[in-house]
Design an enzyme around this catalytic site. Structure first.
Site, PDB file in Angstrom:
ATOM      1  CE  LYS A  81      51.805  41.507  37.569  1.00  0.00           C
ATOM      2  NZ  LYS A  81      51.244  41.293  36.237  1.00  0.00           N
ATOM      3  CB  SER A 131      46.400  49.917  40.109  1.00  0.00           C
ATOM      4  OG  SER A 131      47.678  49.453  39.711  1.00  0.00           O
TER       5      SER A 131
END
Lengths: 195, 293
Positions: free
Chosen positions: B80, B235
């Protein structure tokens, strides 16, 4: 002609459209029961590790290997070529192991080295075939029973046929040239002479 | 021989379809993800739930983390960069990552402009909440789109909202008379050529995954049935009690997303999912999905 497309992961829908355009009946294959009554099978591009895991989990690997060894024609593209090869260089990957050749995964490096190139493929005619190579493998070595169909300018082999098995390191499903699929359908229907 | 073309950029996204892209913060995580059947990994310093908890400025991962992950897996490695931070993107391209996510999960570097992604050989994926945002990113050169959801919450509600928004607007365009398309293009803030393309084909011109809140196999299958081409799980895997088992189950549920018996079977014995967050309990300024313009 009923042609299965292994639909566990990857670019399988692209083959579906092409097969329909060529007048074949495509069938998506995710479970062993879907192998019934097929005249051929395409293993598409995607991640070979993902596909192998899902083939093992759902007991698809051995039945598919048995059918291909018996007579089922199979075309493997990119990840599909890796699955078809008996040996994968520097890798413990074991899968269908049907074609007597050694392939190397990610032979050109990471995605920034993915490329497009025109290929001479005499089996498909005189017009060059536009090959799209995405984190592509190459054929490093092949037994004499394997006919190498295409090479890059540097000599590395990127397509091969062994009897009813066909493998390409590039992606015919990402372009508009249908000749490789047509060649496979001819093969599956017993068309052109077996190498 | 031509590299970095639109076809090879969008083509890699096509190869990822039907797969699960997993957030990983160590080489050990990356190996677990690959062994579980991930079609790619996203190399990060912290998963979104931890970014959310830690606060402060979230940046591109340490190159050492990215290289360590690249060294242990053979599947594509994504990383990212901050929205608008084109130098982080240049660094990631130089490190040889396979895909860059210009992501709202990190703190934006530019509050008006995204990266001009056509300048790069490496492909980009960007987040969206609706069709206009998706088409703006594609016009800037994104070769893949993901609906944003709300990362780090374990709550699927925003992912569903964004996927329904994109799909609903595509259906609306398909039925719209031609003379209304210019006004629609203006209203959603998307280039007319892309609006015309979506109307003609009935779909986005690039692959679209779902992200932000996927925590269970059923969540993944839900997004697939809503029309997603694949899923990102952040997550949801490594914040659960048994990451390896959950990762494998989510991979199977994504492939067999229309087979409820398989989804039921893989959902058994997974132990606890990550703790979830109610979106309404998050202060507005802490929402990640609203980042991006």
């Amino acid at each position: 002609m009923r042609i299965g497309i292994l639909a566990l992961q990857g670019a399988f829908v692209e083959h579906l459209g092409i097969l329909e355009r060529l007048g074949a009946e495509p069938v998506l294959v995710r479970l062993p029961v879907e192998l019934e009554g097929l005249d051929g099978l395409i293993i598409p591009g995607g991640e070979s590790t993902t596909m192998i895991r899902l083939m093992l989990e759902y007991e698809l690997l051995q039945p598919l290997k048995d059918r291909a060894e018996a007579s089922l024609p199979v075309m493997g593209v990119c990840a599909g070529m890796i699955l078809l090869a008996k040996r994968v260089a520097d890798s413990p990957l074991q899968s269908l192991g049907l074609m007597d050749m050694t392939v190397r995964r990610n032979a050109f490096g990471s995605q920034v080295d993915s490329f497009e190139a025109d290929l001479d493929i005499p089996a498909l005619g005189e017009t060059p075939f536009h090959g799209v190579f995405i984190r592509a493998p190459v054929i490093e070595a092949a037994n004499s029973t394997v006919e190498l169909l295409a090479r890059l300018d540097d000599g590395r082999a990127v397509a091969a046929r062994q009897g009813r098995l066909l493998a390409a390191a590039f992606h015919p499903e990402l372009g508009s040239d249908l000749r490789l699929h047509r060649y496979f359908l001819d093969m599956a229907s017993g068309g052109p002479p077996v190498a | 021989m031509e590299k970095g073309t639109w076809t090879v950029k969008t083509g890699l996204a096509q190869m990822l379809k039907g797969g699960v892209i997993m957030d990983v913060v160590t080489a050990e995580h990356a190996k677990i993800a690959e062994d579980a059947g991930a079609c790619a990994v996203m190399a990060l310093e912290r998963v979104p739930a931890d970014i959310r908890a830690a606060g402060g400025v979230a940046r591109m991962a340490d190159p050492d983390v990215i290289l360590a992950i690249k060294a242990v897996v053979s599947i594509p490695v994504m990383a990212k960069c901050r929205i608008g931070h084109f130098v982080e993107a240049q660094v990631l391209e130089a490190l040889g990552v396979d895909f860059i996510d210009e992501s709202e999960v990190l703190t934006p570097a530019d509050e008006s402009h995204h990266v001009w992604k056509h300048d790069f050989k490496v492909p980009f994926v960007c987040g969206c909440r609706d069709l206009g945002e998706a088409l703006r990113r594609i016009a800037e050169g994104a070769a893949m789109i993901r609906t944003k959801g709300e990362a780090g919450t374990g709550n699927i509600v925003e992912a569903v909202r964004h996927m329904r928004a994109v799909m609903g607007e595509i259906h609306k365009l398909a039925n719209m008379p031609e003379e209304e398309l210019m006004a629609e293009s203006k209203a959603i803030g998307a280039p007319l050529e892309l609006v015309l393309d979506v109307r003609r084909t009935g779909k986005l011109p690039v692959v679209n995954f779902a992200a932000g809140g996927i925590a269970t196999p059923a969540d993944a299958a839900l997004m697939m049935q809503l029309g997603s081409d694949g899923v990102f799980v952040g997550s949801g895997i490594f914040k659960s009690s048994d990451p390896s088992a959950r990762a494998k189950a989510i991979v199977k549920a994504t492939t067999h997303h229309r087979d409820a018996r398989i989804i039921a079977e893989v959902s058994r014995g997974l132990r606890a999912a990550m703790p979830g967050l109610d979106i309404k309990a998050i202060p507005k300024e802490e929402l990640l999905a609203t980042r991006g313009w």
